[in-house]
Design a protein around this motif. Structure first.
Motif, PDB file in Angstrom:
ATOM      1  N   UNK A  48       0.824  -1.208   0.000  1.00 17.34           N
ATOM      2  CA  UNK A  48       0.000   0.000   0.000  1.00 17.34           C
ATOM      3  C   UNK A  48       0.853   1.252   0.000  1.00 17.34           C
ATOM      4  N   UNK A  49       1.910   1.247   0.806  1.00 21.34           N
ATOM      5  CA  UNK A  49       2.769   2.423   0.935  1.00 21.34           C
ATOM      6  C   UNK A  49       3.386   2.810  -0.401  1.00 21.34           C
ATOM      7  N   UNK A  50       3.797   1.830  -1.179  1.00 18.70           N
ATOM      8  CA  UNK A  50       4.524   2.117  -2.422  1.00 18.70           C
ATOM      9  C   UNK A  50       3.665   1.990  -3.669  1.00 18.70           C
ATOM     10  N   UNK A  51       2.347   1.858  -3.492  1.00 14.87           N
ATOM     11  CA  UNK A  51       1.450   1.822  -4.645  1.00 14.87           C
ATOM     12  C   UNK A  51       1.647   0.605  -5.525  1.00 14.87           C
ATOM     13  N   UNK A  52       1.885  -0.540  -4.885  1.00  4.86           N
ATOM     14  CA  UNK A  52       2.148  -1.778  -5.613  1.00  4.86           C
ATOM     15  C   UNK A  52       1.025  -2.780  -5.397  1.00  4.86           C
ATOM     16  N   UNK A  53       0.928  -3.725  -6.304  1.00  5.54           N
ATOM     17  CA  UNK A  53      -0.104  -4.758  -6.202  1.00  5.54           C
ATOM     18  C   UNK A  53       0.478  -6.085  -6.664  1.00  5.54           C
ATOM     19  N   UNK A  54      -0.035  -7.158  -6.089  1.00  8.59           N
ATOM     20  CA  UNK A  54       0.421  -8.499  -6.428  1.00  8.59           C
ATOM     21  C   UNK A  54      -0.519  -9.143  -7.437  1.00  8.59           C
ATOM     22  N   UNK A  55       0.053  -9.758  -8.444  1.00 11.47           N
ATOM     23  CA  UNK A  55      -0.712 -10.694  -9.243  1.00 11.47           C
ATOM     24  C   UNK A  55      -0.565 -12.044  -8.556  1.00 11.47           C
ATOM     25  N   UNK A  56      -1.660 -12.516  -8.002  1.00 11.21           N
ATOM     26  CA  UNK A  56      -1.633 -13.733  -7.195  1.00 11.21           C
ATOM     27  C   UNK A  56      -1.426 -14.950  -8.088  1.00 11.21           C
ATOM     28  N   UNK A  57      -0.447 -15.777  -7.738  1.00 14.50           N
ATOM     29  CA  UNK A  57      -0.226 -17.028  -8.461  1.00 14.50           C
ATOM     30  C   UNK A  57      -0.535 -18.191  -7.525  1.00 14.50           C
ATOM     31  N   UNK A  58      -0.755 -19.340  -8.118  1.00 12.92           N
ATOM     32  CA  UNK A  58      -1.123 -20.519  -7.331  1.00 12.92           C
ATOM     33  C   UNK A  58      -0.038 -20.879  -6.321  1.00 12.92           C
ATOM     34  N   UNK A  59      -0.481 -21.277  -5.138  1.00 14.26           N
ATOM     35  CA  UNK A  59       0.440 -21.740  -4.109  1.00 14.26           C
ATOM     36  C   UNK A  59       0.545 -23.243  -4.098  1.00 14.26           C
ATOM     37  N   UNK A  60       1.008 -23.796  -5.211  1.00 15.34           N
ATOM     38  CA  UNK A  60       1.078 -25.247  -5.371  1.00 15.34           C
ATOM     39  C   UNK A  60       2.507 -25.773  -5.260  1.00 15.34           C
ATOM     40  N   UNK A  61       3.387 -24.964  -4.691  1.00 16.37           N
ATOM     41  CA  UNK A  61       4.791 -25.336  -4.615  1.00 16.37           C
ATOM     42  C   UNK A  61       5.614 -24.776  -5.760  1.00 16.37           C
ATOM     43  N   UNK A  62       4.930 -24.250  -6.771  1.00 13.22           N
ATOM     44  CA  UNK A  62       5.606 -23.681  -7.931  1.00 13.22           C
ATOM     45  C   UNK A  62       5.543 -22.152  -7.951  1.00 13.22           C
ATOM     46  N   UNK A  63       5.190 -21.537  -6.830  1.00  7.32           N
ATOM     47  CA  UNK A  63       4.865 -20.107  -6.860  1.00  7.32           C
ATOM     48  C   UNK A  63       6.029 -19.233  -7.303  1.00  7.32           C
ATOM     49  N   UNK A  64       7.264 -19.555  -6.858  1.00  4.99           N
ATOM     50  CA  UNK A  64       8.400 -18.738  -7.304  1.00  4.99           C
ATOM     51  C   UNK A  64       8.536 -18.797  -8.823  1.00  4.99           C
TER      52      UNK A  64
END
Length: 227
Positions: free
Chosen positions: A84-100
């Motif tokens: 919020x502070x830096x005006x950023x947002x996440x594109x959420x990816x699946x948390x299936x162990x491959x997230x990185x």
């Protein structure tokens, strides 16, 4: 976990060219074709809005202990406030162990589903330039590679370094660490020609990072990594 001394770097560059003649799986596309398409996408950098932040030197390491629920919740709240502070947002990816690998695929190809290609290229890098990485692995290196090759195996800070080296990119992590907001991972042997931006909920999850007004609209999927 104790830190390991930097591995000796070979004279050969650890950033390998990715040939479009090498066939890859799934959609009968090649990693070279995907990279060529990715280059057509207008480049964007979040660096300017975070240029005042100090980053810490990156030390490649394998994954540490997953925090307990209370600490993980505090970490997530800290990361959310920083976004919020830096005006950023996440594109959420699946948390299936491959997230990185999904987050990196989104930064490179604008498509998290190409995570298998990213993992393959990182494994190639780790195999071809073993002497650059093996000192950071507190186990038999072949065992580490065999484990990391599996889909669903969590990426670590060593695979991030290998990705930076493979793709000639500076990887910037906005983190949930209490004392470290930003980590920059620089290619070892060549100047970076691009930037990838990820968020890192410490030892739990990675997402692809955008400015709020640049965030792509995609269908959200169930987040298996949530407690």
């Amino acid at each position: 976990m104790s830190e390991h001394q930097n591995a000796e770097h070979g004279s050969k560059s650890s950033s390998s060219s990715l040939s479009s003649s090498v066939p890859e799986s799934d959609d009968d596309v090649t990693i070279g074709t995907l990279l060529a398409e990715a280059k057509k996408t207008s480049e964007r950098s979040l660096g300017k809005r975070l240029s005042h932040l100090d980053s810490i030197p990156h030390t490649p390491r394998v994954n540490g202990k997953i925090p307990d629920v209370d600490n993980a919740t505090l970490d997530h709240e800290r990361l959310f406030e920083r976004l919020k502070t830096y005006g950023l947002a996440e594109l959420q990816v699946d948390g299936d162990g491959n997230c990185q690998f999904r987050a990196l695929a989104d930064q490179i190809f604008r498509n998290p589903d190409y995570h298998k290609h990213i993992r393959k290229e990182i494994i190639k890098q780790l195999k071809e330039f073993r002497k650059n990485y093996e000192a950071y692995v507190p186990m038999e290196y072949k065992v580490y590679l065999k484990t990391m090759k599996r889909s669903g195996e969590w990426g670590d800070h060593l695979t991030l370094q290998a990705a930076a080296d493979r793709f000639g990119a500076k990887i910037c992590l906005l983190t949930s660490f209490r004392d470290t907001c930003l980590i920059e991972i620089i290619p070892k042997d060549i100047p970076p020609t691009k930037e990838f931006w990820l968020s890192f909920w410490s030892e739990v999850h990675y997402n692809s990072l955008y400015a709020v007004d640049d965030l792509p609209t995609r269908v959200a999927k169930k987040k298996h990594w949530l407690f």
